[in-house]
Write a protein that holds these residues in place. Sequence first.
Motif, PDB file in Angstrom:
ATOM      1  N   HIS A   1      13.006   3.301   7.391  1.00  0.00           N
ATOM      2  CA  HIS A   1      13.728   3.309   6.110  1.00  0.00           C
ATOM      3  C   HIS A   1      14.352   4.671   5.840  1.00  0.00           C
ATOM      4  CE1 HIS A   1      10.538   0.127   5.046  1.00  0.00           C
ATOM      5  NE2 HIS A   1      11.626  -0.463   5.493  1.00  0.00           N
ATOM      6  N   LEU A   2      15.378   4.664   4.992  1.00  0.00           N
ATOM      7  CA  LEU A   2      16.015   5.917   4.581  1.00  0.00           C
ATOM      8  C   LEU A   2      15.092   6.750   3.703  1.00  0.00           C
ATOM      9  CD1 LEU A   2      19.624   4.686   3.719  1.00  0.00           C
ATOM     10  CD2 LEU A   2      18.870   5.912   5.773  1.00  0.00           C
ATOM     11  N   THR A   3      14.275   6.081   2.904  1.00  0.00           N
ATOM     12  CA  THR A   3      13.337   6.768   2.013  1.00  0.00           C
ATOM     13  C   THR A   3      11.951   6.164   2.211  1.00  0.00           C
ATOM     14  OG1 THR A   3      13.786   5.228   0.211  1.00  0.00           O
ATOM     15  CG2 THR A   3      15.104   7.224   0.252  1.00  0.00           C
ATOM     16  N   GLU A   4      10.940   6.916   1.840  1.00  0.00           N
ATOM     17  CA  GLU A   4       9.569   6.420   1.960  1.00  0.00           C
ATOM     18  C   GLU A   4       9.326   5.334   0.910  1.00  0.00           C
ATOM     19  OE1 GLU A   4       5.182   8.335   1.590  1.00  0.00           O
ATOM     20  OE2 GLU A   4       6.694   9.505   2.673  1.00  0.00           O
ATOM     21  N   ILE A   5       8.680   4.258   1.325  1.00  0.00           N
ATOM     22  CA  ILE A   5       8.416   3.131   0.436  1.00  0.00           C
ATOM     23  C   ILE A   5       6.931   2.780   0.507  1.00  0.00           C
ATOM     24  CG2 ILE A   5       8.890   0.685   0.003  1.00  0.00           C
ATOM     25  CD1 ILE A   5      11.658   1.104   1.119  1.00  0.00           C
ATOM     26  N   VAL A   6       6.318   2.575  -0.645  1.00  0.00           N
ATOM     27  CA  VAL A   6       4.929   2.109  -0.676  1.00  0.00           C
ATOM     28  C   VAL A   6       4.921   0.706  -0.073  1.00  0.00           C
ATOM     29  CG1 VAL A   6       2.985   1.460  -2.152  1.00  0.00           C
ATOM     30  CG2 VAL A   6       4.353   3.495  -2.699  1.00  0.00           C
ATOM     31  N   THR A   7       4.049   0.513   0.909  1.00  0.00           N
ATOM     32  CA  THR A   7       4.055  -0.735   1.672  1.00  0.00           C
ATOM     33  C   THR A   7       2.675  -1.387   1.652  1.00  0.00           C
ATOM     34  OG1 THR A   7       5.770   0.151   3.119  1.00  0.00           O
ATOM     35  CG2 THR A   7       4.530  -1.740   3.941  1.00  0.00           C
ATOM     36  N   PHE A   8       2.685  -2.706   1.479  1.00  0.00           N
ATOM     37  CA  PHE A   8       1.477  -3.520   1.532  1.00  0.00           C
ATOM     38  C   PHE A   8       1.628  -4.471   2.722  1.00  0.00           C
ATOM     39  CE2 PHE A   8       2.066  -2.143  -2.798  1.00  0.00           C
ATOM     40  CZ  PHE A   8       0.824  -1.614  -3.091  1.00  0.00           C
TER      41      PHE A   8
ATOM     42  N   CYS B   1       4.090   1.214   9.656  1.00  0.00           N
ATOM     43  CA  CYS B   1       4.737   1.164   8.337  1.00  0.00           C
ATOM     44  C   CYS B   1       3.859   1.764   7.243  1.00  0.00           C
ATOM     45  CB  CYS B   1       5.174  -0.255   7.991  1.00  0.00           C
ATOM     46  SG  CYS B   1       3.841  -1.423   7.689  1.00  0.00           S
ATOM     47  N   GLN B   2       2.715   2.314   7.644  1.00  0.00           N
ATOM     48  CA  GLN B   2       1.753   2.887   6.700  1.00  0.00           C
ATOM     49  C   GLN B   2       1.405   1.870   5.611  1.00  0.00           C
ATOM     50  OE1 GLN B   2       3.538   6.589   5.447  1.00  0.00           O
ATOM     51  NE2 GLN B   2       3.119   7.545   7.402  1.00  0.00           N
ATOM     52  N   GLY B   3       1.236   0.625   6.068  1.00  0.00           N
ATOM     53  CA  GLY B   3       0.951  -0.472   5.151  1.00  0.00           C
ATOM     54  C   GLY B   3      -0.509  -0.528   4.739  1.00  0.00           C
ATOM     55  N   ARG B   4      -0.718  -0.771   3.478  1.00  0.00           N
ATOM     56  CA  ARG B   4      -2.068  -0.962   2.949  1.00  0.00           C
ATOM     57  C   ARG B   4      -2.442  -2.427   3.177  1.00  0.00           C
ATOM     58  NH1 ARG B   4      -0.738   1.940  -2.829  1.00  0.00           N
ATOM     59  NH2 ARG B   4      -0.033   3.898  -1.905  1.00  0.00           N
ATOM     60  N   ILE B   5      -3.394  -2.670   4.026  1.00  0.00           N
ATOM     61  CA  ILE B   5      -3.783  -4.042   4.365  1.00  0.00           C
ATOM     62  C   ILE B   5      -4.375  -4.677   3.117  1.00  0.00           C
ATOM     63  CG2 ILE B   5      -5.227  -5.467   5.847  1.00  0.00           C
ATOM     64  CD1 ILE B   5      -4.999  -3.012   7.880  1.00  0.00           C
ATOM     65  N   SER B   6      -3.777  -5.796   2.705  1.00  0.00           N
ATOM     66  CA  SER B   6      -4.117  -6.405   1.418  1.00  0.00           C
ATOM     67  C   SER B   6      -4.012  -7.919   1.475  1.00  0.00           C
ATOM     68  CB  SER B   6      -3.139  -5.912   0.342  1.00  0.00           C
ATOM     69  OG  SER B   6      -3.014  -4.513   0.366  1.00  0.00           O
ATOM     70  N   ALA B   7      -4.631  -8.559   0.491  1.00  0.00           N
ATOM     71  CA  ALA B   7      -4.533 -10.015   0.309  1.00  0.00           C
ATOM     72  C   ALA B   7      -3.552 -10.266  -0.832  1.00  0.00           C
ATOM     73  CB  ALA B   7      -5.896 -10.600  -0.025  1.00  0.00           C
ATOM     74  N   PHE B   8      -2.330 -10.655  -0.501  1.00  0.00           N
ATOM     75  CA  PHE B   8      -1.328 -10.890  -1.542  1.00  0.00           C
ATOM     76  C   PHE B   8      -0.422 -12.081  -1.243  1.00  0.00           C
ATOM     77  CE2 PHE B   8       0.518  -7.831   1.431  1.00  0.00           C
ATOM     78  CZ  PHE B   8       1.658  -8.503   1.809  1.00  0.00           C
ATOM     79  N   SER B   9      -0.697 -12.819  -0.176  1.00  0.00           N
ATOM     80  CA  SER B   9       0.212 -13.908   0.165  1.00  0.00           C
ATOM     81  C   SER B   9      -0.423 -15.272  -0.072  1.00  0.00           C
ATOM     82  CB  SER B   9       0.663 -13.777   1.633  1.00  0.00           C
ATOM     83  OG  SER B   9      -0.415 -14.081   2.495  1.00  0.00           O
TER      84      SER B   9
END
Length: 157
Positions: A106-113, A146-154
């Motif tokens: 990405h062009l900018t840092e994005i909080v990722t889940f 992606c520095q994703g925070r592994i989460s239950a959201f789906s």
Amino acid sequence: MSKSLKRVKSALLSADPTLEVIEISQATTAKAAAESLGCAVDQIAKSILFEGHLSGQLYLFVTAGARQVDLEQAVLLTDEPLSKTDAARIRAVTGFAIGGVSPVGHLTEIVTFFDETLFDYQKIYAAAGTPVHVFGCAPQQMADLCQGRISAFSQKM
């Protein structure tokens, strides 16, 4: 080669020189990408972006192809109301057009889940900056990339 594809290739190369970008037929949906790759739809890691009502910040949710983001769970994770954002804002912030949004580069840092259900597979695939390019790797590696925070959201669609 598009700027978007170059950014993704560069991010992948810096992280792991063995990761390769694969060219597939036009695949702007998870189902089309899965058909092109000969894999399950849930092996496609979709990048879905929401905008925070309070902060204006974009949040990236990387979810399995046959699932959708459960907005109530997403709000709990971000601690603010969310709504989908428009294509122009997505392109301005990420550098990618809808249909080719990658979880990296990405062009900018994005909080990722990162959707925990992606761990049901040994290998998953994500867009590599265009509707005809993907890359594949193990779920943990993609979450790390992606520095994703592994989460239950789906939830199932």
